[in-house]
Design an enzyme around this catalytic site. Sequence first.
Site, PDB file in Angstrom:
ATOM      1  N   CYS A  47       0.751  -1.156  -0.006  1.00 12.69           N
ATOM      2  CA  CYS A  47       0.085  -0.021  -0.043  1.00 12.69           C
ATOM      3  C   CYS A  47       0.851   1.351   0.065  1.00 12.69           C
ATOM      4  O   CYS A  47       0.450   2.260  -0.203  1.00 12.69           O
ATOM      5  CB  CYS A  47      -0.969  -0.023   1.222  1.00 12.69           C
ATOM      6  SG  CYS A  47      -0.124  -0.159   2.880  1.00 12.69           S
ATOM      7  N   ARG A  49       4.320   1.100  -1.123  1.00 13.75           N
ATOM      8  CA  ARG A  49       5.607   1.050  -1.774  1.00 13.75           C
ATOM      9  C   ARG A  49       5.577  -0.084  -3.221  1.00 13.75           C
ATOM     10  O   ARG A  49       4.758  -0.753  -3.225  1.00 13.75           O
ATOM     11  CB  ARG A  49       6.926   0.509  -0.946  1.00 13.75           C
ATOM     12  CG  ARG A  49       6.789  -0.824  -0.385  1.00 13.75           C
ATOM     13  CD  ARG A  49       7.770  -1.343   0.282  1.00 13.75           C
ATOM     14  NE  ARG A  49       8.105  -0.600   1.583  1.00 13.75           N
ATOM     15  CZ  ARG A  49       9.051   0.305   1.748  1.00 13.75           C
ATOM     16  NH1 ARG A  49       9.824   0.537   0.817  1.00 13.75           N
ATOM     17  NH2 ARG A  49       9.099   1.253   2.860  1.00 13.75           N
ATOM     18  N   SER A 110       8.837   1.650   6.877  1.00 13.32           N
ATOM     19  CA  SER A 110       7.500   1.688   6.748  1.00 13.32           C
ATOM     20  C   SER A 110       6.646   3.024   7.141  1.00 13.32           C
ATOM     21  O   SER A 110       7.392   3.556   8.252  1.00 13.32           O
ATOM     22  CB  SER A 110       6.709   0.582   7.493  1.00 13.32           C
ATOM     23  OG  SER A 110       6.906  -0.776   6.906  1.00 13.32           O
ATOM     24  N   GLU A 117       2.544  -6.092   9.028  1.00 16.12           N
ATOM     25  CA  GLU A 117       2.354  -6.833   7.913  1.00 16.12           C
ATOM     26  C   GLU A 117       3.371  -6.974   7.008  1.00 16.12           C
ATOM     27  O   GLU A 117       3.475  -7.704   6.095  1.00 16.12           O
ATOM     28  CB  GLU A 117       1.210  -5.978   6.908  1.00 16.12           C
ATOM     29  CG  GLU A 117      -0.113  -6.038   8.060  1.00 16.12           C
ATOM     30  CD  GLU A 117      -0.456  -5.036   8.676  1.00 16.12           C
ATOM     31  OE1 GLU A 117       0.317  -4.169   9.106  1.00 16.12           O
ATOM     32  OE2 GLU A 117      -1.617  -5.078   9.454  1.00 16.12           O
ATOM     33  N   GLN A 121       4.249  -9.438   3.698  1.00 20.43           N
ATOM     34  CA  GLN A 121       4.234  -9.111   2.248  1.00 20.43           C
ATOM     35  C   GLN A 121       5.276  -9.320   1.434  1.00 20.43           C
ATOM     36  O   GLN A 121       5.220  -9.801   0.274  1.00 20.43           O
ATOM     37  CB  GLN A 121       3.927  -7.552   2.338  1.00 20.43           C
ATOM     38  CG  GLN A 121       2.599  -7.229   2.903  1.00 20.43           C
ATOM     39  CD  GLN A 121       2.318  -5.821   2.991  1.00 20.43           C
ATOM     40  OE1 GLN A 121       3.323  -5.095   3.034  1.00 20.43           O
ATOM     41  NE2 GLN A 121       1.064  -5.114   3.127  1.00 20.43           N
ATOM     42  N   GLY A 190     -13.853  -6.370   1.950  1.00 17.41           N
ATOM     43  CA  GLY A 190     -12.686  -7.128   1.470  1.00 17.41           C
ATOM     44  C   GLY A 190     -12.347  -8.306   2.581  1.00 17.41           C
ATOM     45  O   GLY A 190     -12.637  -8.215   3.830  1.00 17.41           O
ATOM     46  N   GLY A 192      -9.205  -9.829   2.130  1.00 18.30           N
ATOM     47  CA  GLY A 192      -7.614 -10.032   1.885  1.00 18.30           C
ATOM     48  C   GLY A 192      -6.676 -10.039   3.022  1.00 18.30           C
ATOM     49  O   GLY A 192      -7.398 -10.154   4.147  1.00 18.30           O
ATOM     50  N   ALA A 195      -7.780  -7.856   5.993  1.00 16.17           N
ATOM     51  CA  ALA A 195      -8.899  -8.048   6.638  1.00 16.17           C
ATOM     52  C   ALA A 195      -9.066  -8.511   7.962  1.00 16.17           C
ATOM     53  O   ALA A 195      -9.706  -8.151   9.082  1.00 16.17           O
ATOM     54  CB  ALA A 195      -9.861  -8.691   5.665  1.00 16.17           C
TER      55      ALA A 195
END
Length: 423
Positions: A47, A49, A110, A117, A121, A190, A192, A195
């Site tokens: 979200c 980068r 971040s 998260e 990722q 959502g 994903g 969520a």
Amino acid sequence: MFLCLTANHQNASFELLEKLSIGAPRAAGILVQNGDFVTGAVVLATCNRFEAYLEIAEPLATADESVARTVRVISEASGIEAEELTASVRVLQGDDVASHLFAVSAGLESVILGEDEISGQVRRALEEARVAGTTSSGLERLFQRAAHTSRGVKNRTALGGAGRSLVRLALELTSSRIADWAATRVLLVGTGQYAGTTVAALRERGASDLTVFSASGRAPRFALRHGMVATDDLRSAIAEADVVITCTSTSTPVITTTIVEQGRRRIVIDLGLPRNVDPAIAAIPGIELLDLETVSLHAPLEELNATSDARALVSEAVSEHAAQTVEQQLTPAIVALRAHVFGLLDAEIDRARARGDSDGRTEAALRHLAGVLLHTPSVRARELARAGEAASFNEAVVALFGIDLPASTAARPKTDGMLDLLA
């Protein structure tokens, strides 16, 4: 040689990141399949980068050539002009790539330092590259070391505390406008990666009236797993909700002005990139929109001591990775030396058998001797590699044993762990 092209919240607009997140991930396959010198590519798109990690075969290409071609491919895939992309992308190479990836995976780059998260990722980016067939042995080692470093930062520093995420920051900002979360009707759009984190964060604040919608049809299963209600009527669910939170990976907005009605006050939190919510809904009376760009502006200042400790761990990991990479460069020489010694050994064993030695004692003694003789060269190889004198070892092997080494002894090998065979 490693290269990294990075566009993130520090050097690129959210609009550019949004465009990259839609089209550019497929650039990895194009680079590897249609290029002669890109041996591996892993793309990380989150979200805040977009990063392309490349392994380049030397001396087939220079860093400048590789960057120029990568920019062209990403430009074509994302629809962003090459000049704009070049102005917004930071290029890293060599050990700087490892340093950056390890810091990213640990949450040090971040919006929310130490966010929960990002390590997942990074792991998923590698898994997706494996499935697409674009990873390489060098990138595998690099990303695995990044995962190890991230776990070290989480376990050994104050940045490892739970609850660091954009989701939780968004809810903290929203809490000033919510009198009682327990009496608040929340719609989650959502199912994903964000969520589950969102549901957990909402329940920590006392929210219990939770409904989920998914355009992909996964809402009932998600609702059953998380103890909430599923809906297939987005318009009605929005009308009934006090807070709407979106976190889908769709490339077009899910919530638009055509399905949002004016009336009572509602807060809409858009955690999607690309955007899940049409920004125009902010003009509808009663709607307050909180998007990623707004959330990032309220990110807390870094905790100096914890960040210092974490960066020290990252620095140690980068040094160790660099040392191991240099060691790997001596693999061809070690393999050639091993083959030479064991070739001589097999010839001596054959002669012993021809002389009538059939009880195996001579063979066992010779094999033991070969192992003893090869131990010291393997140890010295590591020492010389870490001291920056790998060439001295290669020269010694050629001079002392007359072995013809492969021309690629300076390149990063594809085979892992060969040095350990001689330990």
